[in-house]
Scaffold this active site. Structure first.
Site, short mmCIF file in Angstrom:
data_model
loop_
_atom_site.label_atom_id
_atom_site.label_comp_id
_atom_site.label_asym_id
_atom_site.label_seq_id
_atom_site.Cartn_x
_atom_site.Cartn_y
_atom_site.Cartn_z
N ASP A 1 0.81 -1.22 0.00
CA ASP A 1 0.00 0.00 0.00
C ASP A 1 0.84 1.27 0.00
O ASP A 1 2.06 1.22 0.18
CB ASP A 1 -0.95 0.01 1.21
N HIS B 1 -7.14 -4.68 9.98
CA HIS B 1 -6.79 -4.51 8.56
C HIS B 1 -5.51 -5.25 8.20
O HIS B 1 -4.62 -5.44 9.03
CB HIS B 1 -6.72 -3.03 8.16
N GLU C 1 -9.55 -1.99 5.40
CA GLU C 1 -10.20 -1.70 6.67
C GLU C 1 -11.49 -2.52 6.80
O GLU C 1 -11.94 -3.12 5.82
CB GLU C 1 -10.52 -0.20 6.74
C1 F6R Z 1 1.62 -1.56 6.04
C2 F6R Z 1 0.28 -2.11 6.15
C3 F6R Z 1 -0.47 -2.16 7.43
C4 F6R Z 1 0.42 -2.47 8.64
C5 F6R Z 1 -0.41 -2.44 9.91
C6 F6R Z 1 0.42 -2.64 11.15
O1 F6R Z 1 2.11 -1.66 4.75
O2 F6R Z 1 -0.24 -2.49 5.17
O3 F6R Z 1 -1.46 -3.14 7.32
O4 F6R Z 1 1.01 -3.71 8.48
O5 F6R Z 1 -1.08 -1.22 10.02
O6 F6R Z 1 1.28 -1.56 11.35
P1 F6R Z 1 2.49 -1.63 12.39
O7 F6R Z 1 3.40 -2.68 11.90
O8 F6R Z 1 3.13 -0.29 12.30
O9 F6R Z 1 1.90 -1.93 13.70
#
Ligand code: F6R
Length: 637
Positions: free
Chosen positions: A85, A158, A163
């Site tokens: 993303d 997500h 979401e």
């Molecule tokens: C990032 C992504 C998100 C993260 C998720 C967890 O490319 O797609 O789904 O993997 O928001 O974020 P962290 O690792 O920062 O807790």
């Protein structure tokens, strides 16, 4: 549909879930899989196609891949990557764009050809988004599909930026970010108002097409959503739950992220358990809350009807169990967090002697201290202990520019009035740096310095209100925090030696600390690692043998009742005073209190809510009814 071997204890799990001691081991395991496929493809002259994620979670994995490249000569020349993303509206050189993140965290450190790396284009015109997303999907297909997809998980459930509401057939598209997701990103963007509202993300369907999927999760903030994704019926409320239909998907999690799985949380519900004292305490307190009765009113049927019949058989009767548990819980309560001088301390959480005690309170950033143990700090000071609060980091990253500008104006005006040239000159320099950096640029050392001073003044004001001697505040400004943005920290030897020097100087009888079980890249977690390392280096010291280490859980959260070894009740006035103490941290009013909990972004309400809630739980278990309670767990390092 299960595609893996299950054991009795993991029978509720619909996705293969491997629990590791920490993020390190779990990340290594995935790095090894990636290395294997890259090498295997190299032998046959083919490419390995990786689906990559950003955020805190995969950082350890990327560090390990970089290490393999550097130390073992692993080449990435035959690797093609597709990121999940990108924020919509951010260019690739924006410091918070996912393209920038990937360059910094991986691509710039290995030999992957630039043309082989793909991140959705965040700047594509609105009318071209659909075509651009379709082209992204086509490029994945043209590369032969994704061999290994790496995922993190958001607290909304997500994956990518799919979401709640995202269906299993969704494809790469433009989406609106959930408010919780935006709040979690607020610190990175220096304020929730700056977090983009939209993103382009691969769809759940795109992710499910990958040949193998690894989802990684660390820290207690992810525990609830992991349990939902793994154990509950797939639903678009938790998009990660759709991974249950993937034939080759593994969740690699650390202990904290696994803590809400049935086999960890309520193991007696999925098989026989060894009824150790902590397990019994956990189960009986759970039972009391489940059947909504105080501990002393539980009857045999409550035990036998709730999967705890074997505990009854082993321990005799509910009567004995209830009394025992009541006493254990009762003995956690104390109004004397430094021990009660002259009292029988055989059932007290903290010993009576020596009195007074040298108490060291470690606060990862200013505010953690008063927020989590403001009432306890006040009691310690009131009861004559020598309390030092050490602020581990400066906290300057969390000061909005508007607050510095206010300080600058004040200094300039005062400087002009008093003809104090040096100060006014410094303030003007800071002002120039602020103007030059734009909305998201990094702060210069001068700006950071002033921001740090602002947080120091707030900390002092708060400590003064709680009755502490402010000449005993120590601002460590640990270097790991000073060179970066959130999520890019790593501990250094200098951090450890600063902490060690402090410990040796104070030689505390008790330490209050936090960070264990947090997301490993978070400020509290790294601050805790620094403490752990420093303590290791002090091993053998006499003072350490006598030192109790009390863990507080962290902003906006509290230990479960069965985990609390010391419960410090607060009177209504003490609670009010604590809230006043929190109010002194003016610059934090608009900040999200932490990325480690749900709830309102207003830190003020959260502290009060959490402490009242703990008191209500004690009350419901049949203990005395208090206004509020702060809880601590004894750490056996
Ligand atoms: C990032 C992504 C998100 C993260 C998720 C967890 O490319 O797609 O789904 O993997 O928001 O974020 P962290 O690792 O920062 O807790």
């Amino acid at each position: 549909m299960k595609h893996f071997d299950i054991s009795e204890s993991s029978q509720r799990e619909r996705i293969q879930t491997v629990i590791y001691d920490g993020a390190e081991g779990a990340s290594m395991a995935v790095a090894n899989e990636i290395r294997d496929i890259i090498k295997e493809r190299q032998k046959s002259g083919k490419n390995a196609v990786l689906g990559l994620a950003t955020g805190s979670t995969p950082v350890r994995l990327y560090r390990e891949l970089i290490r393999m490249h550097r130390d073992e000569g692993l080449s990435f020349a035959n690797v093609i990557t597709f990121n999940l993303d990108e924020y919509y509206g951010l260019s690739g050189d924006h410091p918070e764009s996912y393209r920038r993140f990937m360059q910094d965290q991986l691509f710039d450190h290995v030999d992957i050809p630039e043309a082989n790396t793909h991140v959705p284009d965040g700047l594509v015109a609105r009318e071209e988004v659909f075509a651009s997303c379709s082209a992204y999907e086509e490029a994945i297909n043209a590369a032969g599909g994704i061999d290994i997809q790496i995922l993190g998980i958001g607290r909304t459930g997500h994956i990518g930026f799919n979401e709640p509401g995202s269906g299993p057939d969704s494809r790469t598209r433009l989406v609106t970010l959930d408010s919780l997701t935006r709040r979690d990103a607020a610190r990175d963007f220096l304020g929730e108002q700056n977090v983009p509202r939209h993103a382009i993300t691969m769809g759940v369907g795109t992710i499910l097409d990958a040949k193998k999927v690894f989802l990684l999760a660390w820290g207690e903030a992810k525990a609830e959503v992991i349990a939902q994704a793994v154990e509950e019926t797939p639903t678009d409320i938790i998009p990660a739950s759709f991974l249950q239909s993937h034939a080759n998907c593994v969740f690699n999690v650390d202990r904290s992220a696994a803590s809400q799985l049935t086999r960890v949380l309520h193991p007696w519900l999925v098989g026989p358990v060894e009824w150790s004292a902590p397990m019994t305490r956990k189960a009986v307190q759970w039972l009391a809350r489940k059947v909504n009765k105080p501990l002393l009113k539980l009857v045999d049927e409550d035990y036998s009807e709730n999967g705890m019949g074997d505990l009854l058989t082993e321990k005799g009767s509910s009567y004995d169990l209830n009394i025992n548990l009541f006493n254990i819980t009762q003995h956690t309560i104390t109004g004397w967090p430094g021990g009660k001088p002259g009292a029988d301390d055989s059932h007290r959480p903290e010993r009576a002697t020596p009195h007074p005690k040298r108490s060291l309170i470690l606060s990862p950033e200013p505010l953690d201290d008063v927020f989590c143990l403001g009432g306890t700090m006040h009691r310690l000071a009131n009861q004559g202990h020598e309390v030092t609060i050490a602020y581990q980091t400066s906290g300057n990253l969390a000061v909005p520019d508007t607050e510095v500008r206010r300080a600058i104006e004040l200094i300039i005006e005062l400087g002009e009035e008093r003809q104090a040239d040096t100060e006014a000159k410094f303030a003007r320099t800071v002002e120039k740096h602020l103007d030059a950096k734009g909305q998201f640029g990094a702060d210069t050392a001068e700006v950071r310095h002033l921001k740090g001073l602002i947080r120091r003044s707030e900390a002092r004001s708060s400590a003064r209100l709680l009755g502490l001697d402010i000449s005993h505040l120590s601002f460590l400004d640990l270097p790991f925090y000073e060179n970066g943005r959130y999520r890019r920290f790593s501990m250094t030897a200098e951090d450890v030696s600063i902490m060690k020097a402090l410990l040796e100087k104070i030689q505390p009888h008790q330490i209050f600390a936090t960070g264990l079980g947090h997301d490993p890249l978070s400020v509290p977690a790294i601050s805790f690692e620094v403490l752990r390392e420093a303590l290791k280096q002090c091993e053998g010291s006499d003072w350490l043998k006598e030192c109790n280490i009390w863990l507080y859980r962290g902003l906006g959260t509290e230990w479960e009742a069965h985990e609390i070894d010391m419960a410090v009740p607060l009177s209504p006035d003490e609670l009010k005073n604590k809230i006043q103490g929190i109010y002194q941290h003016q610059t934090q009013r608009s900040q999200s209190p932490s990325s480690s909990q749900k709830g309102p972004s207003d830190a003020w309400n959260l502290a009060e809510q959490v402490n009242r809630n703990t008191a209500e739980i004690y009350d419901a278990l049949g203990l005395a009814e208090y206004e509020a309670i702060e809880g601590f767990k004894l750490w056996n390092a």
